[in-house]
Structure formats: C-alpha cells, structure tokens
Design a protein around this motif. Structure first.
Motif, PDB file in Angstrom:
ATOM      1  N   LEU A  92       0.827  -1.205   0.000  1.00 36.00           N
ATOM      2  CA  LEU A  92       0.000   0.000   0.000  1.00 36.00           C
ATOM      3  C   LEU A  92       0.863   1.257   0.000  1.00 36.00           C
ATOM      4  N   ILE A  93       1.992   1.226   0.697  1.00 35.43           N
ATOM      5  CA  ILE A  93       2.928   2.359   0.687  1.00 35.43           C
ATOM      6  C   ILE A  93       3.429   2.623  -0.727  1.00 35.43           C
ATOM      7  N   ASP A  94       3.784   1.551  -1.426  1.00 32.90           N
ATOM      8  CA  ASP A  94       4.253   1.708  -2.816  1.00 32.90           C
ATOM      9  C   ASP A  94       3.168   2.314  -3.703  1.00 32.90           C
ATOM     10  N   GLU A  95       1.917   1.880  -3.480  1.00 34.81           N
ATOM     11  CA  GLU A  95       0.816   2.426  -4.279  1.00 34.81           C
ATOM     12  C   GLU A  95       0.613   3.910  -3.997  1.00 34.81           C
ATOM     13  N   ASP A 103      -5.484  10.676   2.265  1.00 28.40           N
ATOM     14  CA  ASP A 103      -5.582   9.735   3.383  1.00 28.40           C
ATOM     15  C   ASP A 103      -4.292   9.781   4.204  1.00 28.40           C
ATOM     16  N   LEU A 104      -4.341   9.143   5.362  1.00 25.18           N
ATOM     17  CA  LEU A 104      -3.222   9.211   6.297  1.00 25.18           C
ATOM     18  C   LEU A 104      -1.997   8.468   5.787  1.00 25.18           C
ATOM     19  N   VAL A 105      -2.188   7.366   5.078  1.00 30.07           N
ATOM     20  CA  VAL A 105      -1.034   6.645   4.525  1.00 30.07           C
ATOM     21  C   VAL A 105      -0.248   7.560   3.594  1.00 30.07           C
ATOM     22  N   SER A 106      -0.954   8.288   2.732  1.00 32.01           N
ATOM     23  CA  SER A 106      -0.274   9.188   1.796  1.00 32.01           C
ATOM     24  C   SER A 106       0.490  10.284   2.526  1.00 32.01           C
ATOM     25  N   ALA A 110       4.586  10.786   2.549  1.00 31.42           N
ATOM     26  CA  ALA A 110       5.209  12.057   2.181  1.00 31.42           C
ATOM     27  C   ALA A 110       6.197  12.513   3.250  1.00 31.42           C
ATOM     28  N   VAL A 111       5.844  12.306   4.524  1.00 29.44           N
ATOM     29  CA  VAL A 111       6.760  12.651   5.607  1.00 29.44           C
ATOM     30  C   VAL A 111       8.018  11.803   5.523  1.00 29.44           C
TER      31      VAL A 111
END
Length: 308
Positions: A92-95, A103-106, A110-111
């Motif tokens: 999911l990180i790669d996507e 969303d929070l993953v994105s 980015a951080v």
C-alpha cells in the motif's frame, strides 16, 4: 469524521436488522461492533474497502503477543500476522507513493520521503500496523462491553433514551467499569523510582492494572457498581499524560454515535437467549467474541432522517 461515522453506523444498523430479521438472533460483534471501527480507521488510513475483511483474524493473532504469558514462545500466529500485515502495508505504501490520495497513509509516506529524519521506513511500517489494529480492537470491545452492560441495566437504557443520562457519561462509565484494555506495561527508565514504598529498579518492566485502577475505592465510591451518573468520571482506559492513546477521542465519538442511534433504532433490543454470548480468552484485551441479540427495529433508516 462525525458525518462518516454516522453514515457507517446507519448502514451497519440496517445490516444488523437484516441479520436479525424474523426474530433470528444476530451476532452484534460480527455485524456491528467489529465492522464499525474497522470501517472508520480504514477510511482514515485509505485502506480499500475490498481488503477490510481480512484484518479481524490477523488482529486476533497479532494481539496475542500482548498477553502476559511469562514465557518466551516459539514463532507462531502473531509472527505470521505481523509478516502478512507488513507485506500488505509495504504494497500500500508503494501504491500511495506512486499515486498519493487524501488519506493518512499518503501523508505519512510524504513525511518519510521528505528524508528529514522524522520517520524511517521501519517506523512508517510499524505505525501503520499499530494504527490499524489499535484503531479497531479496543473500540470493538468498548461497543460490545457497553451493550452487555445495557442488557443488565434496563433502567440505564430508558434514561439514555430520555436524555436523563448523557450518552457521553454512559461511555465514560463503560470505560471505567469494564475497560477494553485491562493491562499495560511501562519500562522504568530512571533509577531511584519508588511506588507506594516499593522500589522499582532501573530497567524493570512494570505491569499496570488499568482495570483495577478504574475501580479504586479511594477514587470512586462503590466502584463495583455501574453508575453513569457519577461525577468526575476519568477512566484510565486510554492511558494518561504523554502516553495517552492518540485515538481516544475517535473511539469515544464512535461509541457515542453508535449507542445513540442503536437505542433509537432498536427500542426492544435484548440479549438472545441462545446461543449464549462468549468472552474472548484474553487478559489484556477484554471483550466479547460473540454477543447474540434479538429485537425489532423501529423503522428502516432513511438518509437524511433523524434517528429519534
């Protein structure tokens, strides 16, 4: 998050009503208490809807590692669950790195990619797994424990419907009376620590009994009695100070919305006589594995209608 939580609650109450149609018992845990917080935390993280069904068994296996076994065990289900969740979030990180979303993953990706030392690859992955599992495990237990308490205190249900007792006060007393998390641990990071005359050597693991603290007779009068009319209810169920659970406000909001709408939609909801409810075989995380219910709902929900 409130509008999204209200929509999720309404949809799941419809599902609960359908599962209990014609007087059939419906499992509150399976139909409502588990999917609600999973839906909310996955919406926040950005986990696709199609993937959400797989997390309950993985969380069950993973949280076994929290139990106080007192022994070192060979790799087992908890390790396998950690690897599977790690693999899922790596993908999911790669996507999200290729196509960021709202969303929070994105945001966390980015951080990490800012490469300023605030977040490593290992920390990114560990925090996503923690946010997912902690985001629904405790709230699921809060919902189940609260409903079971209502079945044993019908007068409280009536007082909540009439607003004689505030929903928020009820939720706080559930957290105190039957905490979803009963135990936590801390590491003594300094020398010379003393608690109630007992020296705590530096480097020691300290086991803190949250459930016992929430029923401390020096803090609460008649602590073994469920009483949402108490004044100054401040349970330690989410921790305190700098270590307080960052999702505590979200869990409280989910529970408040859920119980308010549940009581309005199902005025005759009761514990099903069979099959019997079952508790989870855990010490640290306290909740129900199954909680069969029955009862007729008042009206089918209509979007935009008030549940009163």
């Amino acid at each position: 998050m409130r509008p999204a939580i209200e929509d999720a609650v309404d949809d799941l109450l419809d599902r609960l009503g359908e599962a209990g149609a014609d007087g059939r018992p419906a499992d509150f845990m399976n139909e409502f208490a588990f999917p609600l917080p999973v839906t909310v935390i996955c919406e926040l993280l950005g986990v696709p809807r199609a993937d959400r069904h797989r997390f309950r068994p993985l969380a069950t296996d993973l949280t076994e590692a929290l139990e106080l076994s007192g022994t070192t065990v060979a790799p087992g289900p908890a390790d396998a669950a950690a690897r599977e969740l790690g693999g899922y979030f790596t993908h999911l990180i790669d996507e999200r790195r290729a196509a960021p979303g709202d969303d929070l993953v994105s945001v966390l990706v980015a951080v990490r990619d800012a490469d300023d030392g605030r977040l490593s690859d290992e920390e990114l992955l560990a925090n996503l797994i923690l946010l997912l599992v902690a985001g629904f495990e405790t709230t699921t237990n809060l919902l189940g424990n609260g409903l079971a308490i209502l079945f044993g205190h019908p007068g409280v249900s009536a007082a909540l419907r009439s607003e004689e007792i505030a929903i928020s006060a009820f939720v706080e007393e559930v957290l105190r009376y039957d905490s979803p998390v009963q135990v936590t641990t801390r590491l003594a990071r300094a020398s010379g620590l003393v608690v109630e005359g007992i020296p705590i050597p530096e480097g020691s693991d300290v086991i803190l009994l949250i459930g016992a603290a929430n029923r401390d007779p020096h803090r609460y009068r008649d602590p073994d009695r469920f009483d949402p009319a108490r004044s100054d209810i401040k349970p330690l169920s989410f921790g305190a100070g700098p270590h307080i659970c960052i999702g505590n406000s979200l869990a409280r909001l989910e529970a408040s919305v859920a119980f308010r709408r549940l009581l309005a939609r199902f005025p005759t909801l009761s514990a099903a006589p069979a099959p019997a409810r079952t508790r989870r075989d855990r010490l640290v995380l306290r909740g129900y594995e199954t909680l069969p219910v029955s009862g007729r709902r008042r009206l089918p929900h209509q979007k935009g209608a008030r549940d009163v």
